[in-house]
Structure formats: structure tokens, C-alpha cells
Enzyme design. Structure first.
Site, short mmCIF file in Angstrom:
data_model
loop_
_atom_site.label_atom_id
_atom_site.label_comp_id
_atom_site.label_asym_id
_atom_site.label_seq_id
_atom_site.Cartn_x
_atom_site.Cartn_y
_atom_site.Cartn_z
N ASN A 148 0.76 -0.64 0.42
CA ASN A 148 0.03 -0.21 0.23
C ASN A 148 0.37 1.32 -0.06
O ASN A 148 0.99 2.53 -0.43
CB ASN A 148 -1.56 0.09 1.37
CG ASN A 148 -0.42 -0.44 2.46
OD1 ASN A 148 0.87 -0.37 2.68
ND2 ASN A 148 -0.84 0.69 3.32
N GLU A 246 4.47 -4.08 12.51
CA GLU A 246 3.85 -2.78 11.68
C GLU A 246 2.48 -3.39 11.33
O GLU A 246 2.65 -3.76 9.95
CB GLU A 246 3.88 -1.46 11.25
CG GLU A 246 5.04 -0.97 11.83
CD GLU A 246 5.06 0.19 13.43
OE1 GLU A 246 3.04 -0.26 13.36
OE2 GLU A 246 5.68 0.56 13.81
N GLU A 458 9.07 2.84 14.80
CA GLU A 458 10.04 3.16 13.06
C GLU A 458 9.95 5.23 12.97
O GLU A 458 9.16 5.83 14.18
CB GLU A 458 8.55 2.84 12.21
CG GLU A 458 8.56 1.39 12.07
CD GLU A 458 8.43 0.88 10.85
OE1 GLU A 458 9.33 0.72 10.31
OE2 GLU A 458 7.34 0.94 10.21
N1 LIG Z 1 -0.13 -2.50 8.49
C1 LIG Z 1 -0.44 -1.71 7.13
O1 LIG Z 1 0.20 -0.62 6.25
C2 LIG Z 1 -1.07 -3.28 5.75
C3 LIG Z 1 -1.42 -3.97 6.32
N2 LIG Z 1 -2.00 -4.88 5.47
C4 LIG Z 1 -3.06 -6.04 5.93
O2 LIG Z 1 -3.37 -7.51 4.89
C5 LIG Z 1 -4.25 -7.88 4.50
C6 LIG Z 1 -3.76 -8.66 3.36
O3 LIG Z 1 -3.06 -7.88 2.66
P1 LIG Z 1 -0.74 -8.90 2.34
O4 LIG Z 1 -0.39 -7.95 1.19
O5 LIG Z 1 -1.99 -9.63 1.69
O6 LIG Z 1 -0.65 -9.06 3.26
P2 LIG Z 1 0.84 -9.97 4.39
O7 LIG Z 1 0.63 -9.69 5.22
O8 LIG Z 1 0.01 -11.33 3.32
O9 LIG Z 1 2.02 -9.42 3.11
C7 LIG Z 1 2.72 -7.99 4.10
C8 LIG Z 1 4.61 -8.72 2.78
O10 LIG Z 1 5.01 -9.55 3.73
C9 LIG Z 1 5.18 -10.87 3.13
N3 LIG Z 1 4.33 -12.01 3.19
C10 LIG Z 1 4.10 -13.21 2.89
N4 LIG Z 1 3.99 -13.90 3.54
C11 LIG Z 1 4.46 -14.17 4.38
C12 LIG Z 1 5.93 -15.12 5.54
N5 LIG Z 1 5.40 -16.01 5.46
N6 LIG Z 1 6.77 -14.68 5.56
C13 LIG Z 1 7.43 -13.21 5.37
N7 LIG Z 1 6.34 -11.89 4.71
C14 LIG Z 1 5.66 -12.38 4.59
C15 LIG Z 1 4.48 -10.48 1.35
O11 LIG Z 1 4.76 -10.75 0.52
P3 LIG Z 1 3.92 -11.48 -0.73
O12 LIG Z 1 3.36 -9.72 -1.41
O13 LIG Z 1 4.94 -11.99 -1.57
O14 LIG Z 1 2.74 -12.64 -0.36
C16 LIG Z 1 4.79 -8.90 1.56
O15 LIG Z 1 5.79 -7.91 0.76
C17 LIG Z 1 -4.70 -6.24 3.86
O16 LIG Z 1 -5.96 -6.32 3.74
C18 LIG Z 1 -4.44 -5.31 5.46
O17 LIG Z 1 -5.99 -5.95 6.09
C19 LIG Z 1 -1.85 -5.34 3.89
C20 LIG Z 1 -0.48 -3.97 3.55
C21 LIG Z 1 -0.12 -2.87 5.24
O1 LIG Z 2 -1.06 7.43 7.08
C1 LIG Z 2 0.54 7.41 6.84
O2 LIG Z 2 0.40 8.61 6.15
C2 LIG Z 2 0.71 6.64 7.20
C3 LIG Z 2 0.02 5.20 6.19
C4 LIG Z 2 0.70 3.38 6.25
O3 LIG Z 2 1.59 3.45 7.21
C5 LIG Z 2 0.40 2.70 6.59
O4 LIG Z 2 -0.76 2.33 5.65
O5 LIG Z 2 0.83 1.49 5.97
#
Ligand SMILES: NC(=O)C1=CN([C@@H]2O[C@H](COP(=O)(O)OP(=O)(O)OC[C@H]3O[C@@H](n4cnc5c(N)ncnc54)[C@H](OP(=O)(O)O)[C@@H]3O)[C@@H](O)[C@H]2O)C=CC1
Ligand SMILES: O=C(O)CCC(=O)C(=O)O
Length: 477
Positions: A148, A246, A458
């Protein structure tokens, strides 16, 4: 365009090719990413381990120069990199350019932090003995980032890691290889010694276990889903490996009777729906006190319905597409489950047809009348927000804090007393007064409480806590 891994200063050849989709236009492929295998990930860890000792001993001027150069190039190319980011992730072009600018500023900030690293000199409690306290690099750090914020989150992990003398293995999300590759290309030409920065475009399920199991990797910083975060916590805990997580948020925005109505609506709209709601800081729970509830709900509904959903690169678009088809279906499923659990759809939630084929969804507003329902508990990570009415500030604060998450919390009020009380009593790592919960500065700590975060904060000066280890040295005269 072709996106490859960078391992030990060389672009890795081979691997399975995957076309990187543009969520605004499925007929406009962004590029081809080549998926690295387990052997390549091990090679990246080896390269980082070989480069770490010399980089750990490099001086602050060398680190400043590299990071400052990287920041300057990112800033100079913000429009071009913003376009790439908007095409692969789907946030609107102004948002994408803003994110690239933020990444550039982060490198500039940590260039300065490399110069500002100090320690302490103290007298020992024992006569004739001196004590020095200083921070040292960890060695190799593994960084796992989500889709994201395809350049800002890699930047806010990579820049402090390098500034404090560590070597890096970065694993970006599969959905956004282009922005990470562009960042790697800039770092590659920045004067950084080979192997200090490595990029692996490989599956999370392949990279995660390798970073956890290889003893050369001293620490892992992860941003993403709660499920993966909790698994990493268990695995790193067993190995006593340093970890920073995070994860999600379910961030409340509390609107009080005395709020400026236009400002409150603006905070809710921006916080809940901008960046298509795909932010861990999104204002996904809007709570309003009874005296202003009717006027606020009407104004919020009108503003939500007016939002222009469309192609991320088109002028006038306010809300870009959802990142991909899987996420779109997940958002729709959550909307349905929310309704089954008693939430009422006020507006939105339907797919929108545009000139290009993309994952467009009209932002949705749900009314919740019962606390603790699914709509109020589960992070949707899309353009969806709930609206709940409470009788007064105290009830609003209690509801705001009634969540398993604790990343950000916001209040809209003209009362100094309530603003001060909320800043003190909101159970969140970041509190906003008369501002959206999303959209943070790059030079101050970022992170939350409860299920949102784990480990040191962070960003800002606080980043040193995670990326260094403290040494206390005693010397007899
Ligand atoms: N806090 C935040 O900023 C975020 C929260 N989310 C939440 O997570 C949900 C799912 O999103 P998603 O992208 O699937 O999130 P993931 O946790 O699957 O992905 C985040 C990162 O972790 C990697 N990853 C996946 N599996 C593993 C593993 N077993 N060990 C280490 N790293 C791993 C992914 O790689 P790869 O892409 O290769 O699978 C990616 O680089 C969203 O709907 C949201 O609710 C998602 C994104 C950001
Ligand atoms: O709101 C922001 O500026 C940062 C948000 C963020 O880090 C995230 O969604 O992962």
C-alpha cells in the site's frame, strides 16, 4: 519495463516472469517482474553478511553522502516515479507523487541522522573508572514491506538501516515490484558498496522462513497483515531474533457536538477514503455525538456520494481503484458480512464502470447501532467506514478505545478541554486533533499499541532503537 532482484551488486538473471498489473486499466501492463528462488534469497543474505562489517565501520560522512544522494535523486524524479507508483498500486497521481516526495525526504532526514549519532560519557560509580555508552549496528537486517506504500515504507525501513550502519535484504510485496526495483536502481548507483543493499523479488512464504532461520540476519522489520506478523513473532521469539511489526488498524475518528462541521466532514472523508482506504491509519470507525449526529451524517453521506472514483492517472480522480481483484473481492465480502452482522449500508459499496477496465469501487458508509459488531472490529483495508452515534464525549472515548488495535485515533472538536483529554486518554500510538487519522510526518515516531505494532517505533530519531544495539564500555584509568 523489467523488474529484477539486486543481489551482491548484480541484477539477478532468470526466474519466473509475472506481468505486473495496472489496477486502473487491466490492458496496460506496468512491467514484468522476475521471481527469485530460495537460492537467490540465500545469496542475498550471504552478500549482505559479507558487506556488513565494512559498512558498519564506515564513517558518518560516507553514509550521509550516499543517503543524501539517494534522497536528491528520488526528489528530482518524483513525477516519473509517482507515475510508476500510481500505475502499479492505484493511488491517484497527486497522492503517488506525494508519497515519492515523502520517500525522498526520509532519505534526507536519515542522512542527517547518520551525522547526529552520539553516545554518552559518564563517570563510573567506581573512582578512576569511565563509562561510555554508544550504539552499534546490528549487522544484517531483513525488511519485509507491503503493497500500500510501495516506496515510502521501503524508504522508512531502508534509510535508517543504512544510516546506522547495517546491511539490508529488502523483500517488497509481490504486487508492487516496480517501485522497489526503482529504489534499488537508485541505491545501486549511489556509491553504496556492493552487497550493502540487496533486493529480493521473491514470495513472502519463501523469503520469510529464510530470514528467520539464517543466523546472519540479526533483525526483521515487517509491515503487513496481522496473521503474518504474529507468525513472525512466534518464529523470531523462538530464535531470540529482534523484531519490529507494523500491522493493522481500526482507527476511530470522534466528532463532537462542538466540531466545525465542514472540517469534521473533510477529516472523515480524507481519513476514511483517500488512498482508497488502503492505509493502516485509515479512519475506518467514525463516531459522532448525538447533538451533531444528524447534520454530520447528512453532510458525510453527501460528500461520500460525490467522491469521484476513477483511473489513478486521470485529472479529477479522488479515489483510485482497489489494488487488485483479490482485494476487491475481500472488501466486498467484508461488506456482506458486516450487513449480515447488523450493519446498515448508508451509501456506496457498488462496483463502478469506467472507460478502462479496473477495480473501481464506490466508497461505502455503514451505520452501526450495536458495539462490537464485525464492521467495527475487522480491518477491511478498502474504502469502507462505519458511522456510530454516541450520547457524549465519555461514551465516544470509551467506544474509540474499544478495539483490539491501537495505531491512530482522531478527534474533531473546538473544545480545548476535550482535545487535551483525548490526547492523553486515547489508547493509540498516534493521536490527531482536527486532522484525519491518516497522513503522518516523516521525522517523528510512527507506530501503535495493542494488536497494531510490536517492538520499537519506526521513523524519526526513535528509529535508532530498532536498528542499533547499545554497548556500555568501562575503562579504568
Ligand atoms: N499495516 C499495513 O500497512 C498493511 C496491512 N495490511 C493488511 O493485510 C491484509 C492482507 O494484505 P497482504 O498484502 O496479503 O499482507 P501480507 O502480510 O500477506 O503481506 C505483507 C508482506 O509480507 C510478505 N509475506 C507474505 N507471507 C509471508 C511470510 N510467510 N513470511 C514473511 N513475509 C511474508 C508479503 O509478500 P508477498 O507479497 O510475496 O506475499 C508482503 O511483502 C490487508 O487486507 C490488510 O488488512 C496489508 C498491507 C499493509
Ligand atoms: O497514514 C500514513 O501516512 C501512513 C500509513 C501507513 O503507513 C500504512 O498504511 O501502512
Amino acid at each position: 519495463m523489467q523488474f529484477r532482484s539486486l543481489i551482491g551488486g548484480r541484477w539477478w538473471e532468470g526466474g519466473r516472469a509475472t506481468v505486473n498489473e495496472n489496477p486502473s486499466d487491466l490492458d496496460d501492463p506496468v512491467g514484468t517482474a522476475y521471481e527469485a528462488d530460495a537460492e537467490a534469497v540465500h545469496a542475498a543474505v550471504n552478500a549482505a553478511a559479507a558487506a556488513a562489517p565494512a559498512w558498519g565501520l564506515s564513517g558518518p560522512q560516507q553514509r550521509f553522502d550516499v543517503l543524501d544522494r539517494v534522497g536528491s535523486e528520488i526528489l528530482a524524479r518524483r513525477e516519473e516515479l509517482g507515475r510508476l507508483l500510481a500505475r502499479e498500486e492505484g493511488k491517484t497521481l497527486p497522492e503517488a507523487i506525494g508519497e515519492v516526495g515523502r520517500a525522498g525526504q526520509i532519505f534526507k532526514f536519515f542522512a542527517g541522522e547518520a551525522l547526529r549519532q552520539g553516545g554518552q560519557v559518564l563517570d563510573s560509580v567506581r573512582p578512576g573508572v569511565g563509562v561510555e555508552v554508544r550504539r552499534e549496528p546490528l549487522g544484517v537486517v531483513g525488511l519485509i514491506t507491503p503493497w500500500n506504500f510501495p516506496i515510502a515504507i521501503p524508504a522508512w525501513k531502508v534509510a535508517p538501516a543504512l544510516a546506522f550502519g547495517n546491511a539490508v535484504v529488502l523483500k517488497p510485496a509481490e504486487r508492487v515490484p516496480g517501485s522497489a526495483w526503482a529504489l534499488a536502481d537508485i541505491l545501486h548507483r549511489s556509491g553504496l558498496p556492493e552487497g550493502v543493499f540487496n533486493l529480493v523479488l521473491a514470495r513472502g512464504s519463501v523469503v520469510g522462513p529464510i530470514l528467520v532461520e539464517r543466523p546472519e540476519v540479526a533483525a526483521i522489520s515487517f509491515t503487513g497483515s496481522e496473521g503474518v506478523g504474529r507468525r513472525l513473532a512466534a518464529d523470531c521469539g523462538l530464535r531470540l531474533k529482534k523484531l519490529q511489526l507494523e500491522m493493522g488498524g481500526k482507527n476511530p475518528l470522534l466528532v463532537l457536538d462542538d466540531a466545525d462541521l465542514d472540517q469534521a466532514v473533510n477529516c472523515a472523508i480524507q481519513g476514511a477514503f483517500y488512498s482508497t482506504g488502503q492505509r493502516c491509519t485509515a479512519s475506518s470507525r467514525i463516531i459522532v455525538t448525538a447533538g451533531i449526529a444528524e447534520r454530520f451524517a447528512a453532510a458525510l453521506r453527501a460528500a461520500t456520494e460525490k467522491l469521484v472514483v476513477g483511473h489513478a492517472l486521470e485529472a479529477g480522480t479522488q479515489i483510485g481503484p482497489v489494488v487488485d481483484g483479490v482485494q476487491l473481492e475481500s472488501v466486498e465480502r467484508e461488506l456482506e458480512l458486516a450487513r449480515q452482522d447488523g450493519a446498515r449500508l448508508i451509501c456506496g459499496g457498488q462496483r463502478v464502470a469506467r472507460a478502462t477496465q479496473g477495480h473501481f469501487l464506490q466508497p461505502a458508509l455503514l451505520e452501526v447501532t450495536r458495539p462490537g459488531t464485525r464492521a467495527d472490529r475487522v480491518e477491511v483495508f478498502g474504502p469502507v467506514a462505519t458511522l456510530a452515534v454516541v450520547k457524549d464525549y465519555e461514551a465516544g472515548l470509551a467506544l474509540a478505545n474499544d478495539t483490539e488495535f491501537g495505531l491512530a485515533a482522531g478527534i474533531c472538536t473546538t473544545s480545548l478541554k476535550h482535545a487535551q483529554h483525548f490526547k492523553r486518554h486515547a489508547q493509540a500510538g498516534m493521536v490527531m486533533v482536527n486532522l484525519p487519522t491518516a497522513g503522518v510526518d516523516y521525522h517523528v515516531p510512527f507506530g501503535g499499541r495493542k494488536g497494531s505494532s510490536f517492538g520499537p517505533r519506526e521513523q524519526g530519531a526513535a528509529a535508532a532503537e530498532f536498528y542499533t544495539t547499545v554497548k556500555t564500555a568501562y575503562q579504568c584509568a
